[in-house]
Enzyme design. Structure first.
Site, PDB file in Angstrom:
ATOM      1  CG  ASP A 229      45.156  14.482  54.922  1.00 18.43           C
ATOM      2  OD1 ASP A 229      44.808  16.049  54.467  1.00 18.43           O
ATOM      3  OD2 ASP A 229      44.836  13.522  53.166  1.00 18.43           O
TER       4      ASP A 229
HETATM    5  C1  NOJ Z   1      42.794  16.727  52.524  1.00 21.41           C
HETATM    6  C2  NOJ Z   1      43.602  16.251  51.209  1.00 21.41           C
HETATM    7  O1  NOJ Z   1      43.739  14.472  51.099  1.00 21.41           O
HETATM    8  C3  NOJ Z   1      45.536  16.707  51.465  1.00 21.41           C
HETATM    9  O2  NOJ Z   1      45.893  16.410  50.065  1.00 21.41           O
HETATM   10  C4  NOJ Z   1      45.471  18.019  51.869  1.00 21.41           C
HETATM   11  O3  NOJ Z   1      47.045  18.868  51.890  1.00 21.41           O
HETATM   12  C5  NOJ Z   1      44.579  18.214  53.096  1.00 21.41           C
HETATM   13  N1  NOJ Z   1      43.100  18.125  52.972  1.00 21.41           N
HETATM   14  C6  NOJ Z   1      44.751  19.714  53.143  1.00 21.41           C
HETATM   15  O4  NOJ Z   1      44.205  20.370  52.408  1.00 21.41           O
END
Ligand code: NOJ
Length: 718
Positions: free
Chosen positions: A262
């Site tokens: 993430d």
């Molecule tokens: C952080 C988020 O937790 C995740 O769900 C998302 O896919 C990513 N950012 C990318 O935007």
């Protein structure tokens, strides 16, 4: 077909590491520094930039095209970048948030919405979506409950798998398809106290039973990627948690696709206090086979060194890079880095009449009628309507993860009602501030005046759309600000008041429900929200949503979930307070509205549940037949649910567990029989030896909905 193994052979270590980097589109924006031939503003050298394998957060296909063209000019291996995005509940035409989609109990509807989103998103240049999010949830304080399909592992898994199949189609070479990335692996939804990014501490048993099944369902459905979660589990951040990433995901489930961290999650190992330097962070993440690093640059800075030091072999690097290249190959990027998309597609793909019709239908099917003292549906002959509240004429109803959806393209309740009952006299009063959490009551007088002279009042209340989603946890889950007071003041002068409510989480509606005659919960319904609300209010559409997540009586009940254990001292049902048992002395145990609850304008009468046998063998099946009559003059849809209880087992089992459901249309006056096959595999659970087993003995089957089960029948697994 591109020979990716051969391409890999010719790549330098730096180029390989580049394939494991993901950056925001804006890092490619050139500055004066680049013109002088040195570095970009963002600190990357030209070579590093040319090696980057994938991009997120871009605006349009035109931008994708420009970045891809530039990249291919500079990359000597001619490996196209892949473009990824969070397409969660639509790309430009927005449908209800996933928690609402869960309430439809209709995987086919989810499939249709997802296909529409996939068509739009691919026209916008997206190759891979960070969807489905199937985190299991029990705590409405957590803002990201809006992204999941709720509190039941089976429902979450079915809806997640439907999204995977709909996005990916039969082949990623087909136009309009994209690859999916299941997230957040694992148990991100178990954040303590509902606070985003917070610690997760769960037993293996609870993890296996409730949290893991939906991710597995998505992987079984063919999801190409997995994103580990931000949280730690057993004190180890998921991204470097080898038990999760290797043992469960790869060894047990056989996942052989790409894993991606993430946003900045590897860099955040330092914040977790696990390491004091980036090199160790890179080592830990790569050891857990996290392939792509999103945003942080620990791989860029340290992976080569770690290979040179013999911590990793180049073979290990090659394996990760090959997974990435193979996915690019599967997406057809080597043959056509634009995947058949042209700029014209972007002009014609969005907000088509068909897409609008679909998302309107979805918003109707996902809304849940929580209360109706006979006032709904409203008559279209009503003369004077007062629309009161901060969401009466407010287009901010698309929800948090609405990608490129726009507020100004969303239909407000006022617009929907005006279109449906053009002859009615409609007064709109906000009553309280637009920031719903201000405590200004100066609009109350005007609201009360409008209510007093109206035939019917529609209160439009709820949360602002940025109260849920990432980073938006709440301490309390009541209607923000003075909205409950506004409702009370309005209802005092006009009892013919209904509430249309919007939120990204379950709210505690104990106060509101005391005041209004009806509550129609729209969640965040998306682009066509106001039209859908109007259709439901006036009976053009018949509500059929059932709650995918319980609405607590009070925030103090959180975490609350229907599939809980009995405990050694369960609460006696017939008492408000009973000493020395598992309950509160100042409030109920049950939620205000339970999982599976939802009303209709039709009246469904359950007439019985019959089993074909009271004995089940491990290779056999029992048929359960539920008879439901639509005892009204209106056609409607009902979600028929089958719940199970394992009465005696070596590990305590939930008092109720959804094991099957079917949404059926039942015409006015019609009776239908809904049949479910029960087999041994549906009775399995994780025992204390970490094995998935069933145990012989007695089981109950019931229908109805959580906490309100009826027609319980017993059978025995022999
Ligand atoms: C952080 C988020 O937790 C995740 O769900 C998302 O896919 C990513 N950012 C990318 O935007």
């Amino acid at each position: 077909m591109a020979d990716v193994k051969n391409i890999l052979k010719n790549m330098t270590i730096e180029e390989k590491i580049g394939q494991l980097m993901q950056q925001n589109a804006n890092v490619f924006i050139k500055t004066d520094a680049q013109i002088t031939g040195k570095q970009f503003n963002n600190g990357y050298t030209q070579d590093e930039l040319s090696n980057i394998g994938s991009v997120l957060n871009f605006k349009s296909f035109s931008e994708v095209k420009q970045l891809q063209e530039e990249h291919l000019k500079n990359d000597r291996n001619k490996i196209p970048m892949s473009f990824m995005m969070d397409v969660i509940h639509g790309y430009r035409t927005i449908y209800p948030i996933p928690l609402a989609l869960g309430c439809s109990f209709d995987p086919d509807l989810v499939t249709r919405c997802t296909k529409m989103a996939s068509k739009e998103a691919t026209a916008g240049g997206v190759h891979i979506t960070f969807t489905p999010m199937v985190d299991y949830v029990r705590d409405a304080r957590w803002g990201r409950v809006m992204e999941t399909c709720g509190e039941d592992p089976l429902l979450n898994g079915i809806m997640g798998a439907a999204q995977v199949k709909a996005f990916q189609g039969n082949s990623l070479r087909e136009k309009g398809t994209m690859a999916t990335c299941v997230k957040h692996f694992a148990a991100y939804g178990g954040a303590e106290a509902g606070k985003d990014y917070n610690t997760v501490e769960l037993s293996r048993h609870v993890l296996r039973e409730y949290y893991l099944p939906a991710y597995k369902a998505c992987i079984d459905a063919g999801a190409k990627m997995v994103m580990p979660s931000f949280n730690s589990l057993d004190g180890i951040p998921a991204t470097m948690n080898k038990w999760l990433m290797k043992q469960v995901l790869k060894d047990e489930w056989g996942f052989n696709g790409v894993t991606i961290s993430d946003y900045n999650a590897i860099g955040e190992f330092l914040k977790h206090g696990i390491f004091d330097n980036e090199k160790d962070a890179a080592k830990a993440a790569f050891s857990a086979e996290c392939d792509i690093e999103m945003i942080s640059n620990t791989y860029l800075h340290h992976l080569k060194e770690l290979i040179e030091e013999g911590v990793f072999t180049e073979q290990q690097l090659d394996e990760a890079v090959l997974r990435v290249l193979e996915l690019k190959e599967e997406l057809g990027l080597f043959e056509d880095p634009y995947r058949g998309v042209t700029e014209e597609d972007e002009q014609t793909a969005f907000l088509t009449p068909d897409s609008r019709t679909l998302v309107r239908k979805a918003a109707e099917e996902c809304a849940v009628l929580l209360k109706n003292d006979g006032i709904l549906p409203l008559s279209k002959d009503v003369r004077k309507i007062a629309l009161i509240g901060p969401l009466a004429d407010n287009n901010q109803i698309k929800g948090f993860w609405a990608c490129h959806g726009r507020d100004d393209e969303c239909v407000t309740v006022k617009e929907g009602v005006s279109a449906l009952v053009p002859n009615a006299e409609i007064t709109v009063v906000k009553g309280c501030g637009n920031l719903f959490d201000d405590y200004d009551r100066s609009g109350f007088d005007e609201a009360v005046k409008a209510a007093a002279s109206a035939d019917v009042v529609v209160l439009c209340l709820g949360e602002p759309q940025n109260y849920s989603g990432e980073g938006n946890s709440r301490l309390d889950i009541v209607l923000p600000g003075v909205q409950d007071e506004l409702a009370a003041a309005v209802c005092e002068v006009n009892p013919n008041t209904v509430a249309v409510t919007f939120s990204g989480r379950p709210l505690s509606f104990a106060r509101l429900s005391n005041n209004v005659k009806a509550i129609l919960h729209m969640w965040f319904p998306g682009t066509e929200g106001g039209n859908a609300a109007a259709s439901l209010l006036f009976g053009i559409a018949n509500p059929c949503g059932k709650l995918s997540m319980s609405f607590p009586y009070s925030v103090g009940q959180c975490p609350i979930y229907y599939n809980h254990l009995n405990t050694g001292r369960p609460k006696r049902d017939d008492s408000r307070y009973y000493g020395y048992c598992s309950n509160y002395i100042d409030g109920p145990n049950l939620p205000f509205y339970s999982f599976g609850y939802g009303l209709s304008y039709a009246n469904f009468v359950y007439e019985g549940l019959e089993l074909s046998s009271d004995k089940l063998t491990s290779s056999g099946a029992i048929e359960a037949v539920i008879t439901v009559k639509n005892d009204s003059g209106l056609d409607g849809k009902e979600t028929v649910m089958l719940y199970m209880r394992d009465l005696v087992a070596s590990t305590a089992r939930p008092i109720q567990q959804l094991i099957a459901f079917e949404k059926v249309e039942i015409k006015a006056g019609q009776t239908k029989q809904i049949k479910f096959n029960i087999t041994e595999s549906m009775l399995r659970f994780w025992n204390d030896k970490d094995e998935l087993v069933s145990e012989k003995g007695r089981f109950w089957l019931s229908t109805g909905y959580a906490d309100h089960l009826i027609f319980t029948k017993e059978f025995e697994l022999i």
